[in-house]
Design a protein around this motif. Sequence first.
Motif, PDB file in Angstrom:
ATOM      1  N   MET A   1      12.153 -11.295  -8.836  1.00 41.15           N
ATOM      2  CA  MET A   1      11.500 -10.025  -8.515  1.00 41.15           C
ATOM      3  C   MET A   1      10.306 -10.258  -7.601  1.00 41.15           C
ATOM      4  SD  MET A   1      13.160  -7.563  -9.865  1.00 41.15           S
ATOM      5  CE  MET A   1      11.947  -6.297  -9.704  1.00 41.15           C
ATOM      6  N   GLN A   2       9.532 -11.321  -7.867  1.00 41.09           N
ATOM      7  CA  GLN A   2       8.375 -11.597  -7.025  1.00 41.09           C
ATOM      8  C   GLN A   2       8.812 -11.914  -5.601  1.00 41.09           C
ATOM      9  OE1 GLN A   2       5.323 -11.208  -7.978  1.00 41.09           O
ATOM     10  NE2 GLN A   2       4.482 -11.758  -6.003  1.00 41.09           N
ATOM     11  N   HIS A   3       9.953 -12.626  -5.499  1.00 44.42           N
ATOM     12  CA  HIS A   3      10.460 -12.953  -4.165  1.00 44.42           C
ATOM     13  C   HIS A   3      10.893 -11.695  -3.422  1.00 44.42           C
ATOM     14  CE1 HIS A   3      13.161 -15.806  -1.553  1.00 44.42           C
ATOM     15  NE2 HIS A   3      12.090 -15.340  -0.903  1.00 44.42           N
ATOM     16  N   ILE A   4      11.507 -10.754  -4.144  1.00 42.87           N
ATOM     17  CA  ILE A   4      11.926  -9.494  -3.524  1.00 42.87           C
ATOM     18  C   ILE A   4      10.710  -8.720  -3.054  1.00 42.87           C
ATOM     19  CG2 ILE A   4      12.995  -7.266  -3.984  1.00 42.87           C
ATOM     20  CD1 ILE A   4      14.901  -8.707  -5.887  1.00 42.87           C
ATOM     21  N   ARG A   5       9.653  -8.672  -3.860  1.00 47.04           N
ATOM     22  CA  ARG A   5       8.436  -7.958  -3.453  1.00 47.04           C
ATOM     23  C   ARG A   5       7.844  -8.592  -2.198  1.00 47.04           C
ATOM     24  NH1 ARG A   5       7.363  -8.357  -9.109  1.00 47.04           N
ATOM     25  NH2 ARG A   5       7.621  -6.337 -10.198  1.00 47.04           N
ATOM     26  N   THR A   6       7.873  -9.927  -2.151  1.00 43.96           N
ATOM     27  CA  THR A   6       7.298 -10.615  -0.974  1.00 43.96           C
ATOM     28  C   THR A   6       8.086 -10.264   0.293  1.00 43.96           C
ATOM     29  OG1 THR A   6       6.595 -12.429  -2.413  1.00 43.96           O
ATOM     30  CG2 THR A   6       6.648 -12.851  -0.040  1.00 43.96           C
ATOM     31  N   LEU A   7       9.425 -10.281   0.175  1.00 46.53           N
ATOM     32  CA  LEU A   7      10.240  -9.958   1.340  1.00 46.53           C
ATOM     33  C   LEU A   7      10.029  -8.510   1.771  1.00 46.53           C
ATOM     34  CD1 LEU A   7      13.568 -11.784   0.371  1.00 46.53           C
ATOM     35  CD2 LEU A   7      11.896 -12.473   2.101  1.00 46.53           C
ATOM     36  N   MET A   8       9.902  -7.616   0.830  1.00 43.57           N
ATOM     37  CA  MET A   8       9.693  -6.215   1.173  1.00 43.57           C
ATOM     38  C   MET A   8       8.355  -6.029   1.877  1.00 43.57           C
ATOM     39  SD  MET A   8      12.387  -4.592   0.320  1.00 43.57           S
ATOM     40  CE  MET A   8      11.832  -2.940   0.438  1.00 43.57           C
ATOM     41  N   LYS A   9       7.348  -6.750   1.426  1.00 44.24           N
ATOM     42  CA  LYS A   9       6.042  -6.669   2.099  1.00 44.24           C
ATOM     43  C   LYS A   9       6.135  -7.196   3.525  1.00 44.24           C
ATOM     44  CE  LYS A   9       3.185  -7.027  -2.073  1.00 44.24           C
ATOM     45  NZ  LYS A   9       2.180  -7.843  -2.788  1.00 44.24           N
ATOM     46  N   GLU A  10       6.897  -8.263   3.680  1.00 45.67           N
ATOM     47  CA  GLU A  10       7.042  -8.823   5.043  1.00 45.67           C
ATOM     48  C   GLU A  10       7.781  -7.839   5.936  1.00 45.67           C
ATOM     49  OE1 GLU A  10       8.973 -12.553   4.583  1.00 45.67           O
ATOM     50  OE2 GLU A  10       7.225 -13.559   3.709  1.00 45.67           O
ATOM     51  N   ILE A  11       8.824  -7.169   5.382  1.00 43.45           N
ATOM     52  CA  ILE A  11       9.551  -6.172   6.170  1.00 43.45           C
ATOM     53  C   ILE A  11       8.618  -5.050   6.574  1.00 43.45           C
ATOM     54  CG2 ILE A  11      11.363  -4.423   6.057  1.00 43.45           C
ATOM     55  CD1 ILE A  11      12.924  -6.353   4.277  1.00 43.45           C
ATOM     56  N   LEU A  12       7.784  -4.606   5.651  1.00 37.23           N
ATOM     57  CA  LEU A  12       6.850  -3.521   5.969  1.00 37.23           C
ATOM     58  C   LEU A  12       5.864  -3.952   7.035  1.00 37.23           C
ATOM     59  CD1 LEU A  12       5.729  -0.728   5.389  1.00 37.23           C
ATOM     60  CD2 LEU A  12       4.342  -1.763   3.564  1.00 37.23           C
ATOM     61  N   LYS A  13       5.388  -5.187   6.926  1.00 35.69           N
ATOM     62  CA  LYS A  13       4.420  -5.667   7.919  1.00 35.69           C
ATOM     63  C   LYS A  13       5.061  -5.770   9.300  1.00 35.69           C
ATOM     64  CE  LYS A  13       1.137  -9.386   8.713  1.00 35.69           C
ATOM     65  NZ  LYS A  13       0.601 -10.678   8.241  1.00 35.69           N
ATOM     66  N   LEU A  14       6.325  -6.238   9.328  1.00 29.93           N
ATOM     67  CA  LEU A  14       7.003  -6.350  10.626  1.00 29.93           C
ATOM     68  C   LEU A  14       7.191  -4.973  11.245  1.00 29.93           C
ATOM     69  CD1 LEU A  14       9.678  -9.089   9.806  1.00 29.93           C
ATOM     70  CD2 LEU A  14       7.673  -9.336  11.279  1.00 29.93           C
TER      71      LEU A  14
END
Length: 660
Positions: A1-14
Amino acid sequence: MQHIRTLMKEILKLKLDRPDQWLNEVEERRIQVLMLMLSLRRLSRVQKVRMRDSREKTAEARQSVDGVTLQLQNLLYEVAHLKKEVRRCLDFQSADQEIDLVPVEQFYVEAPESISRPAETVENPHEQRLARLQWELEQRRDQTQLFDKLTQEKEAVAENINEQERKLASLAPRINSILEATRPLQDALDLPIDAKRDQQRIVQLLPSPLYTLWVQASAYGEAFDANIKVEVFGDVDAAKKLIAKEEDSRTENLSESDNDQDQQEENLSRKKRNRKAQKMDTEEIDDGVKQMLGLHPLCVKINVSTKEGNSVCVSFFYMQTLRIVTAKCSVHLHEKTKSAITDVISGDTLLNCLLPDDDGQTSPNPANFFQLNRLRINLCDHLSATGRPYKWAQTLAGLSFSSSKQSAGTGEETQEMCAVGGGSSVGEVAEVVTWQDSAEQMPHTIQAIRRRLQARLALHAQLVNLETANSTSSIAIPAELLRQHFPGKVCSELKSWRPITWADYEAAPSTRSLCEAQIVSPQHLLFKAIFDRKHVRLEAMVAVSPDHPSTVPVVALSLHWEGQHQTTNNPQLRHMEKEVNVHWDELVSSRSDRLHLLPLILYRLAVCLDVYTEAYSAHADARGPDAQFHKEKIFFRPARGPDRAFPFKYHPKLGVFSQR
């Protein structure tokens, strides 16, 4: 779950920053997120499968444990049942064990050898027990025969007693006929034998305080005062029922066991809690008031007569719950008197303050404060129905509420009085005292009642005279007292005399100091007198004590002449007030003179007003034609001393006035 949150944050930042080739990177990270979510779904399914397998294994294990537990419970029940049977066998007792046999030594001494058989029973406990039981049976047979013999003798004695009672019962009609034949002789010789016999039967039903009062009043009347008549009135049947009810309740209380007492205490505490939790309704309060203020069915009436033919009838009642004695009074006059605005011979107030500070409006029993306060009862509102609980009435009835020490030494007298009087006992507050206290107070109270009636009749005649008086000369004073204490001529006139209320008296400026010092109270009889001499007016606020003339009337003055004068700003008026309130003893020399104290004080006020006006006119500081009064009184100096005192003191032998 933490990994999914990290990827989602990166997608939002991009998406926000949009660097070069951000779409490819977003797509790459989206694919990673989807793969992680697929892995998460697979793990969830695996977890559910493992959970289902664990539950199935747990259910199988629980079934095996329940079976073992059931077997254990069955075994424990069998063990308890066996223990119970063993205990029952061990505790078994035969019927002969409850019989109280004679001791072994006494058995061998008293029993014959045919029953005791020492050679066989000494070493054999079983045979010894049987022999003792046989001896007990023989003894009981002998006692049964003795009982039957005594019962026959008892029946013979009872038959003899019944025969004697029948003979005595046959004598009763003959005795009644003899008494009926002697009734004319009793009336001719004034011997109320039948009435006394009836009273003797009734007084046995009185409660102990009223019985004490009846005994002392009857004894005093027979020994010293033939003008006292003591009688008992009321509902005799109700008094008998009350005594029977008290005896039944006393018997029930004695027969109750400890368990019943504990149960009653528990019920009482529960009722108290419920009573505190619930608000009493109107019907319960009314029943409580009736029970709290309930009177005994019988009362004692004492009729005190005077030589003039007047009488005071005092009825004494006993309040059973409050445990105090109350009194009601009525006045019977030989001759009808004129009515006055202020009724001073009313039975409701005649005996007020017969003793100091005893108006009968509060209960002398301290416990009654809490009893009445619990039901929110004001005793003053019920005095017309219950009577007034005077302190002297408690003393006459042998009651005292001051301290328990007074009742500690009553001894046999107290017990005898409670036993003879029936009714209530001396269990709670220190109530019943010795007979001597009641006997000592009885003559003083009777004399005080006679003096009060004499004083009130004299005061009534004086008030009737004052209400119709329109001049000083119409004040009714014996001629001898007028010659002894006053000059021949008085110029000031009594213009009006009327009763006033306590509110009017308290509102007057001249009475403020008297009210603050509590010299005058609402119990006083309050009047307002107005004296005039031409344009000078003197107002006198007169307070007559309930025990007049034992306590002297208090007079407060105010003068209207060239302005309004009070004792606080006029020293001469203060001296006039002092002359009336302090030096009243110069006007009376005996009790008969003291009965005329009120008209004597008013007459002196008129004389003092003459002196005041003439001395003021003769004073060097007097100015103006309105301040001039012809000097008709003889005095040598109109004013003397630093406060310029006027000559209010009269010397009857010389006929002159002087300063004190």
